[in-house]
Design an enzyme around this catalytic site. Sequence first.
Site, PDB file in Angstrom:
ATOM      1  N   GLU A 102       0.861  -1.191   0.000  1.00 49.25           N
ATOM      2  CA  GLU A 102       0.000   0.000   0.000  1.00 49.25           C
ATOM      3  C   GLU A 102       0.888   1.229   0.000  1.00 49.25           C
ATOM      4  O   GLU A 102       1.648   1.456   0.938  1.00 49.25           O
ATOM      5  CB  GLU A 102      -0.931  -0.005   1.211  1.00 49.25           C
ATOM      6  CG  GLU A 102      -1.736   1.265   1.394  1.00 49.25           C
ATOM      7  CD  GLU A 102      -2.533   1.650   0.162  1.00 49.25           C
ATOM      8  OE1 GLU A 102      -2.281   2.750  -0.381  1.00 49.25           O
ATOM      9  OE2 GLU A 102      -3.384   0.846  -0.270  1.00 49.25           O
ATOM     10  N   ASP A 118       5.731   1.819  -4.781  1.00 51.97           N
ATOM     11  CA  ASP A 118       4.900   2.212  -5.909  1.00 51.97           C
ATOM     12  C   ASP A 118       4.503   0.930  -6.632  1.00 51.97           C
ATOM     13  O   ASP A 118       5.356   0.238  -7.195  1.00 51.97           O
ATOM     14  CB  ASP A 118       5.684   3.137  -6.845  1.00 51.97           C
ATOM     15  CG  ASP A 118       4.818   3.711  -7.963  1.00 51.97           C
ATOM     16  OD1 ASP A 118       3.840   3.038  -8.363  1.00 51.97           O
ATOM     17  OD2 ASP A 118       5.123   4.814  -8.448  1.00 51.97           O
ATOM     18  N   ASP A 132      -6.329  -4.174  -5.895  1.00 53.00           N
ATOM     19  CA  ASP A 132      -7.420  -3.372  -5.335  1.00 53.00           C
ATOM     20  C   ASP A 132      -7.078  -1.932  -5.660  1.00 53.00           C
ATOM     21  O   ASP A 132      -6.452  -1.227  -4.866  1.00 53.00           O
ATOM     22  CB  ASP A 132      -7.523  -3.620  -3.837  1.00 53.00           C
ATOM     23  CG  ASP A 132      -8.706  -2.908  -3.204  1.00 53.00           C
ATOM     24  OD1 ASP A 132      -9.565  -2.413  -3.958  1.00 53.00           O
ATOM     25  OD2 ASP A 132      -8.768  -2.835  -1.967  1.00 53.00           O
ATOM     26  N   CYS A 163     -14.174   0.131  -6.536  1.00 55.94           N
ATOM     27  CA  CYS A 163     -15.446   0.405  -5.855  1.00 55.94           C
ATOM     28  C   CYS A 163     -16.120   1.606  -6.510  1.00 55.94           C
ATOM     29  O   CYS A 163     -16.596   2.518  -5.843  1.00 55.94           O
ATOM     30  CB  CYS A 163     -15.249   0.623  -4.361  1.00 55.94           C
ATOM     31  SG  CYS A 163     -13.939   1.765  -3.924  1.00 55.94           S
TER      32      CYS A 163
END
Length: 289
Positions: free
Chosen positions: A115, A146, A164, A218
Amino acid sequence: MVLSRLKPQSERKLTKQICRVVLDHFEKQYVKELGDSWITIRDILTSPACWQHAVLFNRFNYPFELEKDLQLKRYHPLLQGYFPNCPKSLICYVNRIPGRIPSERHQFGYFHCNEYDSLRSRWLKQTLESFIPQPMTHIIKVSELDGREIGDTQPEMFDKVLVDAPCSNDRSWLFSSDTQKASYRLNQRKELPLMQIELLRSAIRALRPGGSLVYSTCTLSKAENIDVVDQILNSHSNIIPVDMKEMASAVSHEFTFAPNGQEYGLLVLPDKGKAWGPMFVAKLNKSVS
């Protein structure tokens, strides 16, 4: 058990105001992309009291009493029977009736979790601590690299990869408290597909031949979902999309899916009684030749 803090946080979310700048932007885009479906989706996304919640258990610290309590509250297992050969390692209970319940802190190959954002990375570490027992922490690595460079630094190292991806995050953007920040996000929105494509290309380089990759967002945005996958398929002859129509059919009683694009991707649409989403998921396999 985190009991005292959940209710105030939930109540605060219910009192948040809709960001008009974001809603107006979504109205223009999603009426074109989703047609009449957008009316229902908009009503769900802008009404937090209608949102649903789920409880995830794991096999390392299984709370039987909590499971009984959930059943009394009319929760039921998600995806029950769809994966008959899968070990009963994770169970997710869901309920069509809106409302939160207290969450429980759990204790529980090689996992590399990455992350780039430092704050989100800290949240990621805290989540892992809740599900992975201390003796197993040595098989997990958390980095803040990265993601676009991982494919070059660790080529063909992983059997499975989850991307994600950073995305528009429609549900949270609608409740942006800072109008100026919301406007900036919307102006930068057109740059997200390029980053998503670069992340996917990096993931493909990091994936071993024969491995599988899942791409998830999302957002309802076609530019960040199907269009991104299309570009990857058009530029990588060794990447094969997985047909997900069977999965969509098996869980249609829990989720509402967009009618198009299920050949190699599923778009979950928030709906009445099934308020999950928006969420897009596509699965890709890397050929061995």
